[in-house]
Design a protein around this motif. Sequence first.
Motif, PDB file in Angstrom:
ATOM      1  N   GLU A 160     -71.124 -29.579  -8.443  1.00  0.00           N
ATOM      2  CA  GLU A 160     -69.748 -29.121  -8.603  1.00  0.00           C
ATOM      3  C   GLU A 160     -68.925 -29.214  -7.325  1.00  0.00           C
ATOM      4  OE1 GLU A 160     -70.168 -25.202 -10.291  1.00  0.00           O
ATOM      5  OE2 GLU A 160     -70.592 -26.010 -12.295  1.00  0.00           O
ATOM      6  N   GLU A 161     -69.543 -28.944  -6.170  1.00  0.00           N
ATOM      7  CA  GLU A 161     -68.784 -28.910  -4.919  1.00  0.00           C
ATOM      8  C   GLU A 161     -68.683 -30.264  -4.212  1.00  0.00           C
ATOM      9  OE1 GLU A 161     -70.412 -25.828  -2.451  1.00  0.00           O
ATOM     10  OE2 GLU A 161     -69.926 -24.261  -3.915  1.00  0.00           O
ATOM     11  N   LYS A 166     -74.565 -26.363  -7.867  1.00  0.00           N
ATOM     12  CA  LYS A 166     -73.623 -26.152  -6.769  1.00  0.00           C
ATOM     13  C   LYS A 166     -73.293 -27.474  -6.070  1.00  0.00           C
ATOM     14  CE  LYS A 166     -72.937 -23.671  -2.486  1.00  0.00           C
ATOM     15  NZ  LYS A 166     -73.505 -22.929  -1.397  1.00  0.00           N
TER      16      LYS A 166
END
Length: 180
Positions: free
Chosen positions: A165-166, A162
């Motif tokens: 990706e973010e 997470k």
Amino acid sequence: MSKSVRFLIPLIIFGALVILLVIGLGKDPSKVPSPLIGKSVPAFSLPELTNPGRSVGDEDLKGQISLVNVWASWCVSCRQEHQALMALSKETDFQIVGLNWKDDAQDALAVLRMSGNPYAMNGYDPDNKVGLHWGVYGAPETFVVDQHGVIRYKHIGPIDRKIWEETLQPLVAQLKAEGA
């Protein structure tokens, strides 16, 4: 001073401390700002963990995007993020550089032998001499360094899919586009 005023002063001080505590508890500890953001990496030279005859330094962080990952064999969170780093090490848009921090070299090497080595190079900083200049106060921490050796971001805590990706992947893409 009257008795009622003497009684109120400690009560006011206690109330102020409670308010500060509540505000502090509401903040995300992984978002502690770093005064190094936007500045060149501090000059350093460390022996390379896996090859002590070689050194790792600030010049190794120029010319390509680097994720500088502060880790230690005794760090439980570092072990949790290790597989994510192994997966990221297959990427070609950046290099992962380790900063083995406040650790025993043999213990660190054992972790790399057992779990794999995601690092292109790994500076060994057992006495926190370099970590101090980078503002490291815990492990894991990861710095994103651009092609010019400028620190662009600091992440406190383990990296997972997470966070990659973010936060980190978009920043790496942006830095790559800026350098093209």
